[in-house]
Design an enzyme around this catalytic site. Structure first.
Site, PDB file in Angstrom:
ATOM      1  N   GLU A 359      39.838  50.927  48.852  1.00 19.70           N
ATOM      2  CA  GLU A 359      39.576  49.486  48.845  1.00 19.70           C
ATOM      3  C   GLU A 359      38.080  49.214  48.939  1.00 19.70           C
ATOM      4  O   GLU A 359      37.588  48.209  48.425  1.00 19.70           O
ATOM      5  CB  GLU A 359      40.323  48.802  50.001  1.00 19.70           C
ATOM      6  CG  GLU A 359      40.408  47.292  49.862  1.00 19.70           C
ATOM      7  CD  GLU A 359      41.372  46.666  50.850  1.00 19.70           C
ATOM      8  OE1 GLU A 359      42.457  46.220  50.420  1.00 19.70           O
ATOM      9  OE2 GLU A 359      41.054  46.625  52.052  1.00 19.70           O
ATOM     10  N   HIS A 390      54.313  73.409  50.557  1.00 20.82           N
ATOM     11  CA  HIS A 390      55.585  73.597  49.862  1.00 20.82           C
ATOM     12  C   HIS A 390      55.863  72.445  48.895  1.00 20.82           C
ATOM     13  O   HIS A 390      57.009  72.232  48.493  1.00 20.82           O
ATOM     14  CB  HIS A 390      56.717  73.735  50.881  1.00 20.82           C
ATOM     15  CG  HIS A 390      56.590  74.960  51.733  1.00 20.82           C
ATOM     16  ND1 HIS A 390      57.164  76.167  51.405  1.00 20.82           N
ATOM     17  CD2 HIS A 390      55.906  75.173  52.887  1.00 20.82           C
ATOM     18  CE1 HIS A 390      56.870  77.066  52.333  1.00 20.82           C
ATOM     19  NE2 HIS A 390      56.099  76.488  53.243  1.00 20.82           N
ATOM     20  N   LYS A 518      47.840  38.701  44.330  1.00 24.51           N
ATOM     21  CA  LYS A 518      48.351  37.672  45.243  1.00 24.51           C
ATOM     22  C   LYS A 518      48.527  36.345  44.510  1.00 24.51           C
ATOM     23  O   LYS A 518      49.540  35.654  44.662  1.00 24.51           O
ATOM     24  CB  LYS A 518      47.387  37.474  46.413  1.00 24.51           C
ATOM     25  CG  LYS A 518      47.293  38.641  47.379  1.00 24.51           C
ATOM     26  CD  LYS A 518      46.311  38.284  48.487  1.00 24.51           C
ATOM     27  CE  LYS A 518      46.103  39.431  49.453  1.00 24.51           C
ATOM     28  NZ  LYS A 518      45.121  39.090  50.502  1.00 24.51           N
TER      29      LYS A 518
END
EC number: 5.3.1.9
Length: 554
Positions: A359, A390, A518
């Site tokens: 950000e 793994h 937004k």
């Protein structure tokens, strides 16, 4: 002129051009050969600071590389940039704000002016308010509507109001205070609220609503859901103030929600969300580990602040990590960086660093709005220790991309079980070693011959067992995770991100890209519920809206 007013073209600097030439000269560089040729390489490329030990010897660098990278830091004016940030200059140019999360960890007696006002008394006033509230809750003096003590605290917040506090409270779980459990509610997904509330009792639960604007969609929706749940469980409007407090700069909205003004902790414009765990946003941390430990966290960060400001760049932990990131991102074509904590309690550090780094430095224009001429922030990813071995470590070892990695590991476990921690530590070291050493074709063939395979099978299988090696990593070692050391570790990464932003000439403290989604989300919602009938801006989005509405019509 200050770096945030007239950003440089870093690619035109002599140090940048020298690094380009040096990169060409490093094409045949082998870390394994460098270690074989220099018995002191580990000592030359490692350092201790603030309770942390950094080994950066397994990197594609020589002493000349480090010198050239330090020259770059000097040419971009990094020392002046550091002074500008700590002194409160308006380095967040696009929003016209200073950047002073570091003020939150400065000791009593320090002075720091913002617009002619010393902010330190207010900082310590809020810290004292936190101390008083935490003391009341831990002592059982803060009571719910049934006069029972608070047993559970739910922090409602998202982004920086969630990731940092969650990281710290979980990383310091061995320091948790008995009697109060802390929980986090971030996502607007109703399933998260359902699972959390199923294990709570309203009469002994306190909600912290953390939102600077008190208007963040996800946070406000969850706060309203919590309020509805509280009332349905037997709580009353008259007693709501016992169960809801806020961290916000919008007092009026918090009071309208039902929170008493004395239970609203302030936020300041000069503290960005992803840098806010040191502020009242860290209230759930203090509730989880106690204010004495919270202050130790602040103190650890402060020691890193001092190291960052005073250590020479070639012995400066955040600066060195930042320069290595620039080296790989801009000269070795690395697009991502792996964070690999070998500690269960640090399992969420990758999520916090994703926000902190991506950000902050996910930008494509300079401070003055002109396009950058370099790649900027990398993708940050990773996960906890042996689990990753793994899963995705395969790509680190044999994939086609160069992916630098940070290994983070404590020497001492809080919970020793047989020889588990020795194996954990050994796995951490062996992974960084394997990335560096790799396995040659000759070694692979010899290994297969030792197993008795015939030459035809060896010829087929050997190429698959070759591991390129020469892949860089840093190893950060702490004796044991503590509030002070964790504070230093998080602050180190904060400063690393800032240094890179200065080199690239970008603003690490705004996040305009977050806003577009937004804004569009509001109109998409209106179309989903039918309050807006016109079509979306594109056919794909409208098609997905129609699909949703079709399913919900039954």
């Amino acid at each position: 002129m200050a770096f945030y007013r007239t950003p440089h073209d870093v690619t035109a600097l002599p140090a940048w051009k020298a690094l380009q030439q040096h990169r060409e000269a490093m094409r045949g560089f082998s870390m394994s050969e460098a270690f074989a040729a220099d018995a002191k390489r580990f000592d030359q490329f490692s350092l201790s600071a603030c309770g942390l030990f950094l080994d950066y010897s397994k990197n594609l660098i020589t002493e000349q590389s480090r010198d050239l990278l330090v020259n770059l830091a000097n040419e971009v004016g990094l020392q002046d940039a550091i002074k500008s940030m700590f002194s409160g200059e308006i380095i967040n140019a696009s929003e016209g704000r200073p950047v002073l999360h570091t003020a939150l960890r400065r000791p009593v007696g320090d002075k720091l002016s913002v617009n002619g006002v010393n902010v330190m008394p207010e900082v310590h006033k809020v810290l004292n308010q936190i101390t008083e509230l935490v003391g009341r809750i831990h002592d059982g003096l803060w009571r719910g509507y049934s006069e029972k003590p608070i047993t559970d605290v739910v922090n409602i917040g998202i982004g920086g109001s969630f990731l940092g506090p969650e990281l710290v409270s979980e990383a310091l779980l061995p320091y948790a205070q008995r009697g109060v459990r802390c929980h986090y509610l971030a996502n607007i997904d109703g399933s998260e609220f359902h699972e959390l509330s199923a294990n709570l009792r309203a009469e002994t639960t306190l909600f912290i609503v953390s939102s600077k604007s008190f208007n963040t969609l996800e946070t406000l929706k969850n706060a309203m859901a919590a309020r509805t749940w509280y009332l349905a469980q037997g709580g009353s409007e008259a007693e709501l103030y016992r169960h809801f407090i806020a961290v916000s700069s919008n007092k009026a909205a918090a009071v309208a929600f039902g929170i008493r003004e004395e239970n609203i902790f302030p936020m300041w414009d000069w503290v960005g969300g992803r840098y806010s765990l040191w502020s009242a946003i860290g209230l759930p941390i203090a509730l989880a580990i106690g204010t004495a430990n919270f202050k130790e966290l602040l103190s650890g960060a402060y020691t890193m602040d001092q190291h960052f400001q005073t250590a020479p760049f070639d012995k400066n932990m955040p600066v060195l990590l930042a320069l290595l990131g620039v080296w790989y991102g801009n000269f070795w074509d690395a697009n991502s960086h792996a964070i690999l904590p070998y500690d269960h309690y640090l399992r969420n550090i990758t999520k916090h660093l994703q926000q902190l780094d991506m950000e902050s430095n996910g930008k494509s224009v300079l401070q003055d709005g002109t396009p950058v001429k370099t790649d900027t922030g990398p993708v940050i990813w990773g996960g906890v220790g042996c689990n990753g071995q793994h899963a995705y470590h395969q790509l680190l070892h044999q994939g086609t991309q160069l992916i630098p990695a940070d290994f983070i590991v404590p020497v001492v476990s809080f919970n020793p079980v047989a020889d588990h921690h020795q194996w954990l530590y050994a796995n951490c070291l062996s992974q960084s070693q394997a990335l560096m050493l790799g396995k040659t074709r000759e070694e692979a063939e010899a290994e297969l011959r030792a197993k008795g395979l015939n030459e035809a099978d060896i010829e087929k299988l050997a190429p698959h067992k070759v591991i390129p090696g020469n892949r860089p990593s840093n190893t950060l070692v702490v004796e044991r995770i503590s509030p002070r050391r964790l504070g230093a570790l998080v602050a180190m990464y904060e400063h690393k991100v800032f240094v890179q932003s200065v080199i690239w000439g970008i603003n690490a403290f705004d996040q305009w890209g977050v806003e577009l989604g937004k804004e569009l989300g509001k109109s998409v919602y209106q179309r989903l519920v039918g309050s807006l009938e016109d079509s979306a801006e594109d056919g794909s989005t409208q098609g997905l809206i129609n699909y949703f509405r079709g399913k919900h019509r039954g």
